[in-house]
Design an enzyme around this catalytic site. Structure first.
Site, PDB file in Angstrom:
ATOM      1  N   LYS A   1     -13.850 -24.785   0.613  1.00  0.00           N
ATOM      2  CA  LYS A   1     -14.527 -25.517  -0.467  1.00  0.00           C
ATOM      3  C   LYS A   1     -15.624 -24.715  -1.168  1.00  0.00           C
ATOM      4  O   LYS A   1     -15.894 -24.933  -2.345  1.00  0.00           O
ATOM      5  CB  LYS A   1     -15.117 -26.823   0.073  1.00  0.00           C
ATOM      6  CG  LYS A   1     -14.082 -27.881   0.392  1.00  0.00           C
ATOM      7  CD  LYS A   1     -14.751 -29.195   0.754  1.00  0.00           C
ATOM      8  CE  LYS A   1     -13.740 -30.298   0.988  1.00  0.00           C
ATOM      9  NZ  LYS A   1     -14.393 -31.603   1.239  1.00  0.00           N
TER      10      LYS A   1
ATOM     11  N   ASP B   1     -15.809 -35.581  -3.752  1.00  0.00           N
ATOM     12  CA  ASP B   1     -16.313 -36.083  -2.478  1.00  0.00           C
ATOM     13  C   ASP B   1     -17.463 -37.066  -2.688  1.00  0.00           C
ATOM     14  O   ASP B   1     -17.617 -38.040  -1.950  1.00  0.00           O
ATOM     15  CB  ASP B   1     -16.807 -34.923  -1.597  1.00  0.00           C
ATOM     16  CG  ASP B   1     -15.668 -34.113  -1.006  1.00  0.00           C
ATOM     17  OD1 ASP B   1     -14.555 -34.656  -0.888  1.00  0.00           O
ATOM     18  OD2 ASP B   1     -15.897 -32.936  -0.667  1.00  0.00           O
TER      19      ASP B   1
END
Length: 276
Positions: free
Chosen positions: A73, A109
């Site tokens: 990420k 997220d």
């Protein structure tokens, strides 16, 4: 009904390492079928050294985009062209969008965790304990800061890592040793570690500690509840595992790729079916 695979079928997927466990293909393929889009979503296990080649393939194959999971990420930022505001704020990317060869990093997220927290319907959270200081903790800490939670503690094996994470995000908080995680009562407990994925895992915190807690969220996806969630619910504490977060962040990724959000129920049903 799905479109048959043909010469015009486009490919999307989730990028990570050793990700046979991922449930993203189940929920995204259900959404693609519902939208009648001629696409398929698969899992890509790619090492860090090959990320550059992977994103060249994304451009060459004109893929609409990919999701990104651990451990890439943060590393993917070096291989794409631009970042959205949320990705810059969190310092991590979980969605890449391809627009005519230009790759933009997004982070959904934050939207996913916000939906998870909203689902608990607990107001005026004054203190929170975040378990873990890995990539999954980033969106959690940003959301807690944006909600103005006055006291945030991060418990991890290496407190220096938690301290560095708080500093990098510009979030006020305290990093503590893992062994000290149950020393002070809190309103909210958030598990961002993998503990709970397997039945033999140790519990992130003991059941006795949860007696003074007002809400629990566990980012581990396990319909029916992880051991942490089950302990909390048995005490009457509102608690949710990570299914809603996975679905909501998946819906937001789909929106970035195709300009529309699939029904939450379609993705949730696919997720639950994968556990039957």
């Amino acid at each position: 009904m799905r479109n048959p695979i043909d010469g015009e079928t486009r490919i999307l997927g989730v990028l990570g390492e050793n990700i046979a466990y991922t449930l993203s293909p189940a929920i995204q393929n259900a959404a693609l079928a519902h939208a009648r889009l001629n696409c398929r979503y698969v899992a890509f296990s790619v090492t860090r050294k090959k990320l550059g080649a992977f994103f060249e393939a994304v451009r060459a194959l004109d893929m609409p985009g990919v999701n990104v999971t651990i451990p890439h990420k943060e590393e993917v930022i070096r291989h794409i062209d631009s970042l959205s505001r949320s990705a810059k704020r969190i310092g991590a990317v979980n969605t890449v969008v391809n627009r005519k060869g230009s790759l933009r990093g997004e982070n959904t997220d934050l939207a996913g965790f916000r939906a998870l927290l909203n689902g608990l319907r607990v107001r005026d959270i004054r203190s929170a304990l975040v378990l873990g200081a890995g990539g999954a903790a980033r969106a959690v800490l940003v959301e807690l800061a944006e909600r103005g939670v006055p006291s945030v503690r991060v418990a991890c094996r290496r407190p220096a890592r938690g301290k560095a994470l708080l500093r990098a995000l510009g979030v006020a908080g305290e990093s503590i040793a893992w062994r000290a995680r149950e020393e002070e009562a809190v309103d909210l407990v958030v598990n961002t570690t993998p503990l709970g994925q397997n039945a033999r895992d140790a519990k992130p915190v003991g059941k006795r500690f949860l007696r003074g807690v007002r809400a629990v969220t566990d980012l581990v996806v396990k319909p029916g509840g992880t051991s942490l969630v089950k302990d909390a619910r048995s005490l009457g504490v509102p608690a949710e595992e990570g299914s809603l977060m996975l679905v909501e962040q998946g819906r937001e990724s789909f929106y970035h790729w195709f300009g529309r959000r699939p029904p939450r129920s379609v993705m949730m049903r696919a997720l639950e079916d994968s556990y039957r």
